[in-house]
Scaffold this motif. Structure first.
Motif, PDB file in Angstrom:
ATOM      1  N   ASP A 219      43.282  62.362 -29.726  1.00 47.90           N
ATOM      2  CA  ASP A 219      42.275  62.994 -29.224  1.00 47.90           C
ATOM      3  C   ASP A 219      42.121  63.875 -28.212  1.00 47.90           C
ATOM      4  N   VAL A 220      42.321  65.409 -29.111  1.00 53.22           N
ATOM      5  CA  VAL A 220      43.314  66.394 -28.505  1.00 53.22           C
ATOM      6  C   VAL A 220      41.871  67.365 -27.930  1.00 53.22           C
ATOM      7  N   ARG A 221      40.550  66.529 -27.470  1.00 56.47           N
ATOM      8  CA  ARG A 221      39.568  67.028 -27.122  1.00 56.47           C
ATOM      9  C   ARG A 221      39.688  67.821 -25.181  1.00 56.47           C
ATOM     10  N   TYR A 222      40.176  67.401 -24.151  1.00 53.99           N
ATOM     11  CA  TYR A 222      40.224  67.687 -23.021  1.00 53.99           C
ATOM     12  C   TYR A 222      42.063  68.203 -23.047  1.00 53.99           C
ATOM     13  N   TYR A 223      42.460  68.336 -24.177  1.00 60.73           N
ATOM     14  CA  TYR A 223      44.097  69.271 -24.237  1.00 60.73           C
ATOM     15  C   TYR A 223      44.303  69.736 -22.889  1.00 60.73           C
TER      16      TYR A 223
ATOM     17  N   ARG B  24      48.427  62.482 -20.650  1.00 58.24           N
ATOM     18  CA  ARG B  24      49.677  63.442 -20.787  1.00 58.24           C
ATOM     19  C   ARG B  24      49.546  64.644 -19.442  1.00 58.24           C
ATOM     20  N   LYS B  25      51.274  64.073 -19.134  1.00 61.26           N
ATOM     21  CA  LYS B  25      51.502  65.586 -17.527  1.00 61.26           C
ATOM     22  C   LYS B  25      51.631  66.722 -17.778  1.00 61.26           C
ATOM     23  N   ALA B  26      50.219  67.454 -17.501  1.00 64.06           N
ATOM     24  CA  ALA B  26      49.890  68.815 -18.060  1.00 64.06           C
ATOM     25  C   ALA B  26      50.305  70.042 -17.006  1.00 64.06           C
ATOM     26  N   LEU B  27      50.690  69.750 -15.685  1.00 59.32           N
ATOM     27  CA  LEU B  27      51.827  71.542 -15.129  1.00 59.32           C
ATOM     28  C   LEU B  27      51.830  71.901 -16.128  1.00 59.32           C
ATOM     29  N   PHE B  28      53.088  71.289 -17.032  1.00 56.82           N
ATOM     30  CA  PHE B  28      53.559  72.536 -17.526  1.00 56.82           C
ATOM     31  C   PHE B  28      53.003  73.242 -18.432  1.00 56.82           C
ATOM     32  N   PHE B  29      52.174  72.625 -19.448  1.00 62.49           N
ATOM     33  CA  PHE B  29      51.207  73.534 -20.251  1.00 62.49           C
ATOM     34  C   PHE B  29      50.175  73.939 -18.947  1.00 62.49           C
ATOM     35  N   VAL B  30      50.203  73.680 -17.798  1.00 66.19           N
ATOM     36  CA  VAL B  30      49.037  74.560 -17.551  1.00 66.19           C
ATOM     37  C   VAL B  30      49.680  75.910 -16.817  1.00 66.19           C
ATOM     38  N   LEU B  31      51.085  76.063 -16.286  1.00 68.16           N
ATOM     39  CA  LEU B  31      51.498  76.941 -15.726  1.00 68.16           C
ATOM     40  C   LEU B  31      52.319  77.892 -17.357  1.00 68.16           C
ATOM     41  N   ASN B  32      52.090  77.259 -17.826  1.00 71.08           N
ATOM     42  CA  ASN B  32      53.246  78.339 -19.340  1.00 71.08           C
ATOM     43  C   ASN B  32      52.119  78.713 -20.030  1.00 71.08           C
ATOM     44  N   PHE B  33      50.538  78.301 -20.493  1.00 73.59           N
ATOM     45  CA  PHE B  33      49.730  78.207 -21.558  1.00 73.59           C
ATOM     46  C   PHE B  33      48.112  78.373 -20.922  1.00 73.59           C
ATOM     47  N   ILE B  34      47.761  78.058 -19.727  1.00 74.89           N
ATOM     48  CA  ILE B  34      46.542  77.729 -19.355  1.00 74.89           C
ATOM     49  C   ILE B  34      46.602  79.216 -18.545  1.00 74.89           C
ATOM     50  N   LEU B  35      47.076  79.325 -16.946  1.00 75.69           N
ATOM     51  CA  LEU B  35      47.187  80.566 -16.170  1.00 75.69           C
ATOM     52  C   LEU B  35      47.651  81.492 -16.816  1.00 75.69           C
ATOM     53  N   PRO B  36      48.548  81.376 -17.717  1.00 67.47           N
ATOM     54  CA  PRO B  36      48.512  82.951 -18.533  1.00 67.47           C
ATOM     55  C   PRO B  36      48.048  83.643 -18.914  1.00 67.47           C
ATOM     56  N   THR B  37      47.342  83.000 -20.275  1.00 67.54           N
ATOM     57  CA  THR B  37      46.041  82.715 -21.063  1.00 67.54           C
ATOM     58  C   THR B  37      44.681  83.885 -19.995  1.00 67.54           C
ATOM     59  N   ILE B  38      44.531  83.041 -18.726  1.00 63.82           N
ATOM     60  CA  ILE B  38      44.009  83.585 -17.928  1.00 63.82           C
ATOM     61  C   ILE B  38      43.749  84.711 -16.828  1.00 63.82           C
ATOM     62  N   PHE B  39      45.482  85.003 -16.863  1.00 68.61           N
ATOM     63  CA  PHE B  39      45.631  86.344 -15.808  1.00 68.61           C
ATOM     64  C   PHE B  39      45.912  87.397 -16.861  1.00 68.61           C
ATOM     65  N   MET B  40      46.302  87.038 -18.423  1.00 69.15           N
ATOM     66  CA  MET B  40      45.729  88.539 -18.901  1.00 69.15           C
ATOM     67  C   MET B  40      44.365  88.366 -19.106  1.00 69.15           C
ATOM     68  N   CYS B  41      43.385  87.643 -19.242  1.00 72.92           N
ATOM     69  CA  CYS B  41      41.571  87.687 -19.350  1.00 72.92           C
ATOM     70  C   CYS B  41      41.413  88.705 -18.613  1.00 72.92           C
ATOM     71  N   PHE B  42      41.959  87.983 -17.588  1.00 76.27           N
ATOM     72  CA  PHE B  42      41.636  89.148 -15.410  1.00 76.27           C
ATOM     73  C   PHE B  42      41.585  90.320 -15.944  1.00 76.27           C
TER      74      PHE B  42
ATOM     75  N   LEU C 111      47.522  81.341 -28.325  1.00 71.09           N
ATOM     76  CA  LEU C 111      46.729  80.629 -28.881  1.00 71.09           C
ATOM     77  C   LEU C 111      46.656  79.944 -30.356  1.00 71.09           C
ATOM     78  N   SER C 112      47.704  80.667 -30.599  1.00 72.63           N
ATOM     79  CA  SER C 112      48.530  80.554 -32.186  1.00 72.63           C
ATOM     80  C   SER C 112      49.667  79.264 -32.093  1.00 72.63           C
ATOM     81  N   ILE C 113      50.606  79.671 -30.153  1.00 69.51           N
ATOM     82  CA  ILE C 113      51.012  78.857 -29.808  1.00 69.51           C
ATOM     83  C   ILE C 113      51.218  76.924 -29.389  1.00 69.51           C
ATOM     84  N   VAL C 114      49.403  77.507 -28.913  1.00 61.95           N
ATOM     85  CA  VAL C 114      49.021  76.217 -28.315  1.00 61.95           C
ATOM     86  C   VAL C 114      48.494  75.807 -29.885  1.00 61.95           C
ATOM     87  N   SER C 115      47.880  75.649 -30.959  1.00 57.84           N
ATOM     88  CA  SER C 115      47.099  75.138 -32.202  1.00 57.84           C
ATOM     89  C   SER C 115      48.493  74.853 -33.170  1.00 57.84           C
ATOM     90  N   SER C 116      49.835  75.214 -32.974  1.00 57.89           N
ATOM     91  CA  SER C 116      50.672  75.038 -33.821  1.00 57.89           C
ATOM     92  C   SER C 116      50.746  73.738 -32.997  1.00 57.89           C
TER      93      SER C 116
END
Length: 388
Positions: free
Chosen positions: A127-131, A197-215, A245-250
């Motif tokens: 159940d990866v809804r909150y991944y 899941r230990k989310a720190l790795f994914f936050v630093l490598n996926f979520i934050l870069p995506t948000i920064f690029m958006c701004f 998006l393709s990296i996360v989807s994989s």
């Protein structure tokens, strides 16, 4: 000599019991040593631990004084009867738990203790809804295959798994465990393990870069139009978000059930915003480089003056660079404050709005709109995850 005497006439295919009208009680417990892997793509959950099984076999008791006060002896698994345990929801090939060469401890009272080091791989839908802030719950079902509830009864010796020797996983945190025996309709041992899941790795490598690029993408409206870099900048950021998006989807199961990851929706929203930004950049450049011979429509002039904090009065639709209006020195009038009045009209006449000014106002509106939209989307994503 003791083992030979006990095995004389012993049939390992017949389960113990003096009275077969009552089921044989088998006590079961499990010591969890490690969560080895959890593969969201293949729904494979693998753990390592020790399965403890105990029962009484009246055929294996003896008098210690007759054998030099020997209290405990050992047999190989293949030499005596053992319950045929298997993992009912196995992910790989179905096989019985245990090994024929594994030693089993037997006391003089006939109590058999079977300690089995196991590596179990079960099916577990992710159940990866909150991944990547997801929490998973996986179950393992142990069943004495071929024995109905009339023959054997399984008893869980504890409500939770033994985690005294548990080794931490590098990706998952153990949240809780549960162990119980159920009759459905035959007896089973149901072990449930909940982990997050230990989310720190994914936050630093996926979520934050995506948000920064958006701004960062918003600052395309701050680039000078003459630089010629606006379209290239917006396309580059769009492609970067698409790559994330393709990296996360994989790393996610290729399924829409039960729920897709909210992170995928966020990335799609960022891609849509990037596409809209690119279209607005092209429209802004068309405004900027439009010929001065084309008049700016009246409603656009009004909106431009509002955005650029100019006074919005009666607009004069004229060329972009009109000739200065000549005034008749005889008929020219002045107001109380000395301002020149335009004939019979007491409202001053302003220069026409240029297309360059329209482009600047358009950039301001786009920057504000996309800034608010991106902020709201990211905040909604964070609030939804925190609420989970």
């Amino acid at each position: 000599m003791l083992n030979a005497d006990l095995l004389n006439g012993y049939n390992p295919t017949v389960h113990p019991g003096l009275n077969y009208s009552e089921p044989l009680n088998i006590n079961v417990s499990f010591s969890l040593r490690k969560i080895q892997t959890f593969d969201e793509l293949t729904s494979a959950f693998t753990i390592i631990g020790v399965l403890y099984v105990a029962w009484f076999d009246e055929r294996l008791h003896w008098t210690p004084s007759s054998y030099n006060n020997l209290m405990v002896t050992h047999f190989k698994q293949k030499e005596i009867w053992t319950p045929p345990f298997l993992l009912a929801n196995n992910h790989d090939d179905i096989a019985m738990i245990g090994n024929d060469e594994l030693h089993i401890s037997v006391t003089y009272t006939g109590e058999v203790s079977w300690d089995i080091p196991v590596k179990l791989t079960s099916l577990c839908d992710a159940d990866v809804r909150y991944y990547p802030f997801d929490q998973q719950s996986c179950s393992l079902v142990l069943s004495p295959w071929g024995y109905s509830s009339n023959l054997v009864q399984l008893n869980a010796t504890g409500s939770t798994l033994d985690t005294a020797q548990y080794t931490e996983n590098s990706i998952w945190n153990l949240v809780s465990t549960d162990q119980r025996s159920l009759q459905r309709p035959d007896w089973i041992i149901l072990m449930t393990i909940m982990f997050e899941r230990k989310a720190l790795f994914f936050v630093l490598n996926f979520i934050l870069p995506t948000i920064f690029m958006c701004f960062i993408n918003l600052f395309v409206f701050a680039l000078p139009a003459e630089s010629g870099e606006r379209v290239g900048f917006s396309i580059t950021v769009l492609l970067a978000i698409a790559v994330f998006l393709s990296i996360v989807s994989s790393n996610l199961p290729q399924t829409s059930s039960p729920e897709m990851a909210l992170l995928c929706y966020l990335l799609v929203i960022h891609i849509v915003l990037s596409v809209m930004i690119m279209v607005c950049v092209i429209l802004g450049l068309r405004f900027y480089f439009r010929s001065d011979e084309q008049q700016v429509p009246g409603y656009i002039s009004k909106l431009t003056r509002i955005v650029n904090n100019k006074t919005c009065g009666n607009l004069k639709t004229s060329d972009v660079s009109p000739e200065p209006q000549k005034t008749d020195p005889v008929t020219a009038k002045t107001g109380p404050d000395g301002a020149e009045l335009n004939g019979d009209n007491s409202v001053p006449t302003y220069d026409a709005v240029t297309w360059n000014q329209v482009s600047i106002a358009f950039d301001k509106v786009c920057f504000t709109f996309f800034l608010l939209t991106a902020t709201l989307c990211n905040l909604a994503f964070g609030v939804r995850l925190s609420a989970s």
